[in-house]
Design a protein around this motif. Structure first.
Motif, PDB file in Angstrom:
ATOM      1  N   MET A  25       3.927   5.804  11.153  1.00 50.29           N
ATOM      2  CA  MET A  25       2.882   5.791  10.134  1.00 50.29           C
ATOM      3  C   MET A  25       1.687   4.956  10.577  1.00 50.29           C
ATOM      4  O   MET A  25       0.530   5.330  10.343  1.00 50.29           O
ATOM      5  CB  MET A  25       3.449   5.248   8.813  1.00 50.29           C
ATOM      6  CG  MET A  25       2.443   5.205   7.674  1.00 50.29           C
ATOM      7  SD  MET A  25       1.846   6.847   7.221  1.00 50.29           S
ATOM      8  CE  MET A  25       0.999   6.446   5.683  1.00 50.29           C
ATOM      9  N   PHE A  85      -3.621  -1.670   8.366  1.00 51.74           N
ATOM     10  CA  PHE A  85      -4.588  -0.640   7.968  1.00 51.74           C
ATOM     11  C   PHE A  85      -5.972  -1.263   7.797  1.00 51.74           C
ATOM     12  O   PHE A  85      -6.973  -0.735   8.300  1.00 51.74           O
ATOM     13  CB  PHE A  85      -4.132   0.016   6.667  1.00 51.74           C
ATOM     14  CG  PHE A  85      -4.932   1.231   6.268  1.00 51.74           C
ATOM     15  CD1 PHE A  85      -4.637   2.483   6.793  1.00 51.74           C
ATOM     16  CD2 PHE A  85      -5.988   1.123   5.361  1.00 51.74           C
ATOM     17  CE1 PHE A  85      -5.367   3.604   6.429  1.00 51.74           C
ATOM     18  CE2 PHE A  85      -6.723   2.233   4.995  1.00 51.74           C
ATOM     19  CZ  PHE A  85      -6.407   3.479   5.523  1.00 51.74           C
ATOM     20  N   CYS A 140      -1.776   7.053  10.710  1.00 55.41           N
ATOM     21  CA  CYS A 140      -2.842   6.737   9.751  1.00 55.41           C
ATOM     22  C   CYS A 140      -4.209   6.671  10.418  1.00 55.41           C
ATOM     23  O   CYS A 140      -5.237   6.882   9.757  1.00 55.41           O
ATOM     24  CB  CYS A 140      -2.534   5.436   9.018  1.00 55.41           C
ATOM     25  SG  CYS A 140      -2.853   3.919   9.968  1.00 55.41           S
TER      26      CYS A 140
END
Length: 405
Positions: free
Chosen positions: A41, A123, A45
C-alpha cells in the motif's frame, strides 16, 4: 509531431508506470507476511498521490522557468502544455513520461521504513517530499537548473531518482527508529516468488525508464537499452558469484537483488557510456552494495528494512561516479575521466554530494516537522499484531493464524 518517436515514448511511459506495482511485489515479497499489504500500500499509494501532484503543480515546478533551484507556476494543471506540438514529441507526452519517474521515486523511499511507520505519516511525508525534494531535483538536473549548469549529467535518474530516494529513506529509518525485534530475530522474505515477479517486471520496465530517456527512437535509445540489460546481467552474475564464494550457495533473492543494483548503477550513464563499460559497472556495483548491506549496515546498526539505501542510494552514488569516469564522447558527446574529461568527473562528484546533502537535509527537517503534528510510528502492540491489521484492517492470508516469529 513525429509519430514514431511519440509511439515509442507512449510505450515507454507505460513501461515505467509498471515499475511501481512491480516494486510493490518486490518489496511485498521481501517483507513479513503480516506486513505485506501495508508494504504494498505504501508503494501503490504513490500512483495516486504523485500523479495528482504532478499534474497539479509538479511538472510546472520541474520543467518551466529558468530558476537555479525550482521552476515557476506557469504550467499548473498542464496549462500551455501542448498535446500535439514539441521538439520531436509533444510536450504533453514528455510531461506524462516524466510523471512516471515521480511515482517510482517516491515508492522507493518506503522500503526503508516498512513494518513500523504509520501509513498516514508516510503518506504526508511523500506529498511534502515531492514539493521540497523531487520537483527541485528534477528542475536542477533536467530542467536547466543548478546541477545542469555546473556540467553534471544524469541520463535517467541517478541523482533525481535513486540517490535522492535512497538517502531520504535512510534518514526516515534513522528518525522513525528500529523495528522492535531488530537484532533479536532474523527477518526472512515471506514470498520469494513475489520477489522474482517484481524483479522481472522492474527489469522489463527499466528498458522504458532508460531507453525512453533518449526521448526518441534513435541510436541513443538502443545504446541505453543494451547497456541497461548488460549491466543488470553482469551485476546479477557478480552477486551470485559473491554468494557462492562467501555463503557456498547462490540464492534467487540475491540474484534478483544483484539485477536491481545493476539497473540502478547504469541509470545515470545508460546513454553516455559504451557497452563494454556497462559490463564493468554491473560487475563492480554488486560487491559495493553487498558489502554495505551485509557488513556496514549491521556495524552501524541501521534498520534500512528492505535496503532502499543499500541498493538505490549506494548503487546510484556508484553509478554517478562511474558515469563521470566512463562517459564516452563517441557515444553521446560527454567526456569522462577515462577519456581525459576531468571537468565532468568533478561535476559528477559535486552533484552527488549536493544531492545527498539536499535530499537528506530536507528529509530530516520534514520528518521532524511531521513528527510534531502526528505520531509517525505505530505502537509496539500494533507492530506485533502486524501492519496489515493495525493500519488497514486487512489480511493477505486469511487462513494464516498467529504472528510471524
Amino acid at each position: 509531431m513525429e509519430t514514431g518517436n511519440s509511439g515509442f515514448i507512449l510505450i515507454c511511459s507505460g513501461m515505467v508506470f509498471l515499475m511501481t506495482p512491480a516494486l510493490a511485489f518486490f518489496y511485498g515479497g521481501l517483507e513479513r507476511r503480516k506486513n505485506i499489504l501495508n508494504t504494498m500500500m505504501m508503494v501503490i499509494c504513490t500512483m495516486g498521490l504523485a500523479s495528482v501532484l504532478w499534474v497539479t503543480a509538479g511538472y510546472s515546478l520541474s520543467f518551466s522557468g529558468t530558476g537555479a533551484f525550482i521552476g515557476n507556476i506557469d504550467k499548473l494543471f498542464f496549462q500551455q502544455v501542448s498535446m500535439t506540438d514539441g521538439e520531436g514529441i509533444p510536450e504533453g507526452l514528455f510531461a506524462a513520461f516524466q510523471m512516471m519517474f515521480a511515482l517510482i521515486t517516491t515508492a522507493i523511499i518506503t522500503g526503508s521504513v516498512v513494518g513500523r511507520m504509520r501509513f498516514s505519516a508516510i503518506f504526508l511525508f511523500i506529498g511534502c517530499w515531492l514539493f521540497l525534494v523531487y520537483f527541485p531535483m528534477a528542475h536542477m538536473v533536467w530542467g536547466g537548473g543548478f546541477l545542469d549548469a555546473i556540467g553534471s549529467i544524469d541520463f535517467a535518474g541517478g541523482n533525481v531518482v535513486h540517490i535522492s530516494s535512497g538517502i531520504s529513506g535512510l534518514v526516515l529509518a534513522l528518525v522513525v527508529g528500529k523495528r522492535r525485534e531488530f537484532h533479536q530475530t532474523e527477518y526472512r522474505p515471506h514470498n520469494i516468488p513475489f520477489v522474482v515477479l517484481g524483479a522481472g517486471l522492474l527489469w522489463f520496465g527499466w528498458f522504458g525508464f532508460n531507453a525512453g530517456s533518449a526521448l526518441a527512437a534513435d541510436g541513443i535509445a538502443i545504446q541505453a537499452l543494451l547497456t541497461t540489460n548488460t549491466a543488470a546481467a553482469a551485476a546479477m552474475l557478480s552477486w551470485m558469484l559473491i554468494e557462492k564464494v562467501l555463503l557456498g550457495k547462490p540464492t534467487i533473492v540475491g540474484a534478483c537483488t544483484g539485477a536491481v543494483v545493476g539497473l540502478v548503477a547504469i541509470t545515470p550513464g545508460a546513454g553516455f557510456v559504451s557497452l563494454w563499460s556497462s559490463f564493468v559497472i554491473g560487475a563492480l556495483v554488486s560487491p559495493f552494495c553487498y558489502y554495505f548491506i551485509s557488513v556496514i549496515k549491521h556495524r552501524l546498526g541501521l534498520d534500512d528494512a528492505l535496503d532502499a539505501f543499500g541498493c538505490h542510494g549506494i548503487g546510484g552514488i556508484f553509478g554517478g561516479i562511474m558515469t563521470g569516469i566512463f562517459a564516452d564522447p563517441a557515444v553521446n558527446h560527454h567526456t569522462g575521466l577515462l577519456y581525459g574529461g576531468t571537468e565532468l568527473f568533478i561535476a559528477q562528484i559535486i552533484s552527488i554530494v549536493f544531492t545527498i546533502l539536499f535530499a537528506g537535509g530536507i528529509s530530516f527537517l520534514l520528518i521532524h516537522v511531521i513528527k510534531r503534528v502526528l505520531p509517525i510510528r505505530v505502537t509496539e502492540q500494533e507492530e506485533a499484531i502486524g501492519m496489515d491489521r493495525s493500519e488497514h484492517d486487512e489480511t493477505a492470508y486469511p487462513t494464516f493464524m498467529g504472528l510471524d516469529s
